[in-house]
Motif scaffolding. Structure first.
Motif, mmCIF file in Angstrom:
data_model
loop_
_atom_site.group_PDB
_atom_site.id
_atom_site.type_symbol
_atom_site.label_atom_id
_atom_site.label_comp_id
_atom_site.label_asym_id
_atom_site.label_seq_id
_atom_site.Cartn_x
_atom_site.Cartn_y
_atom_site.Cartn_z
ATOM 1 N N THR A 194 -1.274 -6.764 0.211
ATOM 2 C CA THR A 194 -0.525 -5.865 1.094
ATOM 3 C C THR A 194 -0.113 -4.599 0.359
ATOM 4 O OG1 THR A 194 0.320 -7.716 2.407
ATOM 5 C CG2 THR A 194 1.542 -5.642 2.524
ATOM 6 N N SER A 195 0.362 -4.758 -0.885
ATOM 7 C CA SER A 195 0.766 -3.589 -1.677
ATOM 8 C C SER A 195 -0.409 -2.656 -1.925
ATOM 9 C CB SER A 195 1.357 -4.046 -3.018
ATOM 10 O OG SER A 195 2.536 -4.800 -2.823
ATOM 11 N N ARG A 198 -1.211 -0.783 1.343
ATOM 12 C CA ARG A 198 -0.228 0.255 1.637
ATOM 13 C C ARG A 198 -0.383 1.448 0.706
ATOM 14 N NH1 ARG A 198 4.932 -3.784 2.765
ATOM 15 N NH2 ARG A 198 4.471 -4.153 4.982
ATOM 16 N N LYS A 199 -0.698 1.184 -0.561
ATOM 17 C CA LYS A 199 -0.936 2.284 -1.496
ATOM 18 C C LYS A 199 -2.152 3.093 -1.057
ATOM 19 C CE LYS A 199 0.648 2.838 -5.319
ATOM 20 N NZ LYS A 199 1.732 3.675 -5.895
ATOM 21 N N GLY A 202 -1.247 5.260 1.763
ATOM 22 C CA GLY A 202 -0.437 6.380 1.289
ATOM 23 C C GLY A 202 -1.290 7.518 0.761
ATOM 24 N N PRO A 205 -4.159 8.065 5.023
ATOM 25 C CA PRO A 205 -3.727 7.228 6.155
ATOM 26 C C PRO A 205 -4.807 7.030 7.223
ATOM 27 C CG PRO A 205 -2.764 9.416 6.316
ATOM 28 C CD PRO A 205 -3.456 9.358 4.987
ATOM 29 N N HIS A 211 -6.638 -0.155 7.474
ATOM 30 C CA HIS A 211 -5.725 -0.562 8.548
ATOM 31 C C HIS A 211 -6.126 -1.942 9.086
ATOM 32 C CE1 HIS A 211 -3.094 2.875 9.218
ATOM 33 N NE2 HIS A 211 -4.130 3.673 9.037
ATOM 34 N N LEU A 214 -5.246 -4.592 6.587
ATOM 35 C CA LEU A 214 -3.809 -4.850 6.532
ATOM 36 C C LEU A 214 -3.365 -5.727 7.704
ATOM 37 C CD1 LEU A 214 -1.164 -4.315 5.061
ATOM 38 C CD2 LEU A 214 -0.913 -2.194 6.358
ATOM 39 N N HIS A 218 -1.683 -9.369 7.252
ATOM 40 C CA HIS A 218 -0.425 -9.730 7.917
ATOM 41 C C HIS A 218 -0.596 -10.988 8.757
ATOM 42 C CE1 HIS A 218 1.799 -6.467 6.420
ATOM 43 N NE2 HIS A 218 1.498 -5.530 7.326
#
Length: 223
Positions: A194-195, A198-199, A202, A205, A211, A214, A218
């Motif tokens: 997950t980290s 997200r990085k 960032g 996007p 996406h 992720l 989740h």
């Protein structure tokens, strides 16, 4: 082993493990710290740029002519070399004894003493080449943003160099984080996957595959 030899080995081991005289943060920042961790705030933008450039050269050395072309391109050769000498004098005044510990400036070049300077961009490059998730994890912490993003050196050749290096480092980071995300997802290390995702988002996007990954991560973690 004799006592003298043992002392010699211990001395060599201590020297090899000393903190670098200078630590340069270039990813998402433009910051130089001394051996005590304190920022050398008196350094000018061109001094920081010069240090970052030399730190990323093979062998950590650069000819003075190259530095003049990079940082004083609008000056003639003699004036440019004089500007470089003046900048080195300003650096020496701002850095004090750390200058001699980190920098060797013989006629014709500026070099960094072996092991005396550490730059996060170089460490990031090494980490991005790792194949195992343990090594790749370093990329999560090393990438703080675009290369030398806040450094204001308004010289075309230097800006071109920053752009080329920044693009290269960002592409390496994205590739490394994608590999880390997939390795950790496959191994069930969902928090770190997950980290990494997200990085990645960032940085860009609009990565639809990230996406999707992720959302998949989740779902696997019950979120």
């Amino acid at each position: 082993m004799t006592a003298g030899a043992q002392d010699h080995d211990q001395t060599a081991f201590g020297a090899a493990n000393q903190a670098p005289a200078l630590t340069i943060t270039a990813m998402g920042a433009a910051l130089v710290r001394g051996p005590d961790g304190a920022a050398l705030g008196a350094l000018g933008a061109k001094s920081v740029g010069l240090l970052a450039f030399v730190a990323l050269q093979p062998g950590q050395a650069a000819s003075r002519d190259v530095l003049v072309e990079l940082l004083w391109p609008r000056s003639d050769a003699d004036q440019g070399r004089a500007s470089l000498r003046q900048e080195l004098r300003r650096m020496k005044k701002a850095m004090g004894p750390v200058f001699e510990a980190a920098i060797d400036a013989p006629p014709g070049q500026v070099a960094l003493r072996p092991g005396a300077v550490q730059i996060d961009a170089g460490t990031l490059e090494q980490a991005a080449e790792m194949r195992d998730s343990g090594g790749l994890t370093q990329v999560l912490h090393l990438y703080g943003g675009p290369f030398l993003a806040p450094l204001a050196v308004n010289e075309g050749p230097f800006q071109d160099w920053v752009s080329i290096q920044g693009t290269r480092l960002e592409e390496m980071t994205v590739d490394a984080l994608l590999r880390l995300m997939l390795l950790d997802e496959g191994a069930g290390r969902l928090d770190r996957a997950t980290s990494a995702a997200r990085k990645l988002l960032g940085i860009d996007p609009f990565q639809e595959d990230v996406h999707a990954a992720l959302i998949r991560i989740h779902a696997a973690s019950g979120r």
